[in-house]
Design a protein around this motif. Sequence first.
Motif, PDB file in Angstrom:
ATOM      1  N   ARG A   1      32.143 -46.153 -43.060  1.00  0.00           N
ATOM      2  CA  ARG A   1      33.033 -45.883 -44.189  1.00  0.00           C
ATOM      3  C   ARG A   1      32.819 -44.509 -44.816  1.00  0.00           C
ATOM      4  NH1 ARG A   1      28.626 -48.350 -45.509  1.00  0.00           N
ATOM      5  NH2 ARG A   1      27.586 -48.106 -47.529  1.00  0.00           N
ATOM      6  N   ASN A   2      31.596 -43.987 -44.753  1.00  0.00           N
ATOM      7  CA  ASN A   2      31.286 -42.717 -45.406  1.00  0.00           C
ATOM      8  C   ASN A   2      31.318 -41.529 -44.447  1.00  0.00           C
ATOM      9  OD1 ASN A   2      30.861 -43.853 -47.969  1.00  0.00           O
ATOM     10  ND2 ASN A   2      28.740 -44.366 -47.475  1.00  0.00           N
ATOM     11  N   PHE A   3      31.591 -41.763 -43.190  1.00  0.00           N
ATOM     12  CA  PHE A   3      31.455 -40.708 -42.181  1.00  0.00           C
ATOM     13  C   PHE A   3      32.386 -39.530 -42.469  1.00  0.00           C
ATOM     14  CE2 PHE A   3      31.611 -38.574 -38.121  1.00  0.00           C
ATOM     15  CZ  PHE A   3      30.355 -38.786 -37.575  1.00  0.00           C
ATOM     16  N   GLY A   4      33.688 -39.795 -42.548  1.00  0.00           N
ATOM     17  CA  GLY A   4      34.643 -38.724 -42.824  1.00  0.00           C
ATOM     18  C   GLY A   4      34.488 -38.122 -44.207  1.00  0.00           C
ATOM     19  N   PRO A   5      34.387 -38.951 -45.266  1.00  0.00           N
ATOM     20  CA  PRO A   5      34.209 -38.398 -46.613  1.00  0.00           C
ATOM     21  C   PRO A   5      32.970 -37.516 -46.746  1.00  0.00           C
ATOM     22  CG  PRO A   5      34.876 -40.697 -46.762  1.00  0.00           C
ATOM     23  CD  PRO A   5      34.631 -40.413 -45.301  1.00  0.00           C
ATOM     24  N   ALA A   6      31.879 -37.846 -46.036  1.00  0.00           N
ATOM     25  CA  ALA A   6      30.664 -37.025 -46.119  1.00  0.00           C
ATOM     26  C   ALA A   6      30.923 -35.627 -45.560  1.00  0.00           C
ATOM     27  CB  ALA A   6      29.520 -37.699 -45.361  1.00  0.00           C
ATOM     28  N   ILE A   7      31.649 -35.548 -44.456  1.00  0.00           N
ATOM     29  CA  ILE A   7      31.955 -34.238 -43.879  1.00  0.00           C
ATOM     30  C   ILE A   7      32.920 -33.472 -44.770  1.00  0.00           C
ATOM     31  CG2 ILE A   7      33.098 -33.101 -41.929  1.00  0.00           C
ATOM     32  CD1 ILE A   7      31.836 -35.230 -40.127  1.00  0.00           C
ATOM     33  N   HIS A   8      33.916 -34.167 -45.328  1.00  0.00           N
ATOM     34  CA  HIS A   8      34.860 -33.510 -46.236  1.00  0.00           C
ATOM     35  C   HIS A   8      34.139 -32.965 -47.468  1.00  0.00           C
ATOM     36  CE1 HIS A   8      38.894 -35.452 -44.814  1.00  0.00           C
ATOM     37  NE2 HIS A   8      38.210 -34.919 -43.828  1.00  0.00           N
ATOM     38  N   LYS A   9      33.191 -33.741 -47.980  1.00  0.00           N
ATOM     39  CA  LYS A   9      32.548 -33.385 -49.245  1.00  0.00           C
ATOM     40  C   LYS A   9      31.428 -32.363 -49.068  1.00  0.00           C
ATOM     41  CE  LYS A   9      32.345 -36.308 -53.356  1.00  0.00           C
ATOM     42  NZ  LYS A   9      33.747 -36.107 -53.635  1.00  0.00           N
ATOM     43  N   PHE A  10      30.636 -32.516 -47.997  1.00  0.00           N
ATOM     44  CA  PHE A  10      29.429 -31.693 -47.836  1.00  0.00           C
ATOM     45  C   PHE A  10      29.546 -30.665 -46.710  1.00  0.00           C
ATOM     46  CE2 PHE A  10      27.667 -35.994 -49.154  1.00  0.00           C
ATOM     47  CZ  PHE A  10      27.683 -35.678 -50.508  1.00  0.00           C
ATOM     48  N   GLY A  11      30.626 -30.714 -45.924  1.00  0.00           N
ATOM     49  CA  GLY A  11      30.771 -29.780 -44.823  1.00  0.00           C
ATOM     50  C   GLY A  11      30.191 -30.324 -43.530  1.00  0.00           C
ATOM     51  N   THR A  12      30.414 -29.566 -42.447  1.00  0.00           N
ATOM     52  CA  THR A  12      30.016 -30.029 -41.112  1.00  0.00           C
ATOM     53  C   THR A  12      28.524 -30.272 -40.997  1.00  0.00           C
ATOM     54  OG1 THR A  12      31.881 -28.860 -40.100  1.00  0.00           O
ATOM     55  CG2 THR A  12      30.052 -29.451 -38.662  1.00  0.00           C
ATOM     56  N   TRP A  13      27.700 -29.361 -41.539  1.00  0.00           N
ATOM     57  CA  TRP A  13      26.256 -29.455 -41.284  1.00  0.00           C
ATOM     58  C   TRP A  13      25.580 -30.478 -42.197  1.00  0.00           C
ATOM     59  CZ3 TRP A  13      27.027 -27.673 -37.006  1.00  0.00           C
ATOM     60  CH2 TRP A  13      27.742 -26.496 -36.784  1.00  0.00           C
ATOM     61  N   LEU A  14      25.757 -30.356 -43.506  1.00  0.00           N
ATOM     62  CA  LEU A  14      25.128 -31.331 -44.402  1.00  0.00           C
ATOM     63  C   LEU A  14      25.748 -32.714 -44.214  1.00  0.00           C
ATOM     64  CD1 LEU A  14      24.686 -29.301 -47.730  1.00  0.00           C
ATOM     65  CD2 LEU A  14      22.912 -30.003 -46.104  1.00  0.00           C
ATOM     66  N   GLY A  15      27.061 -32.746 -44.061  1.00  0.00           N
ATOM     67  CA  GLY A  15      27.722 -34.034 -43.818  1.00  0.00           C
ATOM     68  C   GLY A  15      27.262 -34.654 -42.518  1.00  0.00           C
ATOM     69  N   GLY A  16      27.115 -33.807 -41.479  1.00  0.00           N
ATOM     70  CA  GLY A  16      26.632 -34.315 -40.203  1.00  0.00           C
ATOM     71  C   GLY A  16      25.211 -34.844 -40.294  1.00  0.00           C
ATOM     72  N   ALA A  17      24.347 -34.153 -41.077  1.00  0.00           N
ATOM     73  CA  ALA A  17      22.975 -34.615 -41.255  1.00  0.00           C
ATOM     74  C   ALA A  17      22.949 -35.965 -41.965  1.00  0.00           C
ATOM     75  CB  ALA A  17      22.176 -33.578 -42.045  1.00  0.00           C
ATOM     76  N   TYR A  18      23.786 -36.107 -43.006  1.00  0.00           N
ATOM     77  CA  TYR A  18      23.851 -37.393 -43.711  1.00  0.00           C
ATOM     78  C   TYR A  18      24.286 -38.494 -42.743  1.00  0.00           C
ATOM     79  CZ  TYR A  18      25.521 -41.171 -46.660  1.00  0.00           C
ATOM     80  OH  TYR A  18      25.731 -42.410 -47.205  1.00  0.00           O
TER      81      TYR A  18
END
Length: 547
Positions: A385-402
């Motif tokens: 559920r958080n996969f896409g929103p994390a990338i939108h919110k934090f960007g490719t690198w931080l979102g990808g790490a999360y």
Amino acid sequence: MERESMDCDVVIVGAGPAGLASAIKLAQLAQEQQQELMICVVEKGSEVGAHILSGAVFEPRALDELLPDWKNLGAPLNTPVTGDEILLLKDQEKSTQLPGFMVPKTFHNDGNYIASMGNVCRWLAEQAQALGVEIFPGFPAADVIIEEGRVAGIITGDMGLDRDGQQKPSFEPGMELRARYTIFAEGCRGHLGKRLQAQFNLADDVSPQHYAIGFKEIWDIPAEQHQPGLVVHTTGWPLGDNGTGGGYLYHAEDGQVYVGLIVDLNYTNPHLNPFAEFQRFKTHAAIAKTLNNGKRVTYGARAITKGGLHSLPKMSFPGGLLVGCNAGTLNFAKIKGNHTAMKSGMLAAETIFAALQSESPAADLTDYQERFQSSWLYDELYRSRNFGPAIHKFGTWLGGAYNTLDQNWFGGKLPFTIRDQRPDHEGMQKAADAPTIDYTKPDNKLTFDRLSSVYLSNTNHEEEQPCHLKLADETVPLTVNLPEFAEPAQRYCPAGVYEIVEENGESVFKINAQNCIHCKTCDIKDPSQNITWVTPEGGGGPTYPNM
């Protein structure tokens, strides 16, 4: 207008994975109970599979449930995945393969297949017809029949209208297909699904839906460059700071590879050209080494519904259900939506069959939600559920790490909820404030222009018909979108449909509707929300042979 009418038990709009799985499951349930059901599937493409475009790495979980004997039945799943690679593209030359511990488990593809979903849908249609399902290709569902606040079927599109909507000698009115229940499986941004969500307030109190545009080409490549079953995903270049997304290269059967790029449609730079970004992607050293000396065979593009669990509307309403990508069941953490679409269709079939057995059928199929929430489909979407929103919110690198932490160590159950509340069409920068992007001319070896690409999609529309790309206000492209955003429709459309041309010394917004490949990007990304996509005459659009 006099229209012919036909009564069915169930009408299904769309012969994609969700619609065909719905039809097959309904027919199976009827056969088990020795009942007769009239099940009709309408499909806007000239044939089943003509409008299907997907990567695709196919997860057979839903198919195993629906047709356990699929191998003996000849399902066109012939290339099992033999290896996974995730590449970080740093610039046009450099790349680094990510080690396994840095890759979300959702990207692992053991037990999956590289497949043409167009061919899978053609095969599914054969299975449905063998069970007595009626399938009508070339008949778009143009309108919904609503009586006493309940969906009572659909109306297929009129044929033989000229550009002004006047009847030609060949005119034939559309047919009413009346049904006890209707399943809407139109795919991403279905135009009837969009209307139903508004009419029945299905999307109240949920996050806005989010989208991407996905490109795909099929190439014949030299044997020494082919590794059947290899799946390559990329992140980083060429998008960089201009947007999020990623590329793919799938080694299929018969010496072919599928190459593509997914560009999230929440990008803010109006100068970005997703098609041109895809062409640039193919010039990266890690991709070009596979494509060099090959031949491009087919091209296509399609919007992808990727908002996930947070963006799902209510899927039931009086008289019907939304399923598959029409609702948004794709699991973006896996970049896969075919198995989830099929499962949503199977749940719809079970819900409707139960309603048909009731002495007092439910007006609103609310028990669909209960079936959905108790299924593996819900569990899978919840974990991502958080996969896409994390990338939108934090960007490719931080979102990808999360996402790697969440998926690999916590199984998608970290106790956080991340939402992206901004619709994709909002947040576009003013053109004057955004950096321009220089795109090089195509070399016609690895990179190509849009018109030659559309030619490979076998797209065709009857030119003397009403334009199926409707402008709410015809002045907006030139008075708002052009001065503020340099009219981004000229760039976000992957088929060159929209142009600003000079006629008699004046700028004119031109719509080349005959080029439209039905991707729906314009309906999604127009910053003024001024464009609405509706169905053209039946059989129009692309005819993808193996996408």
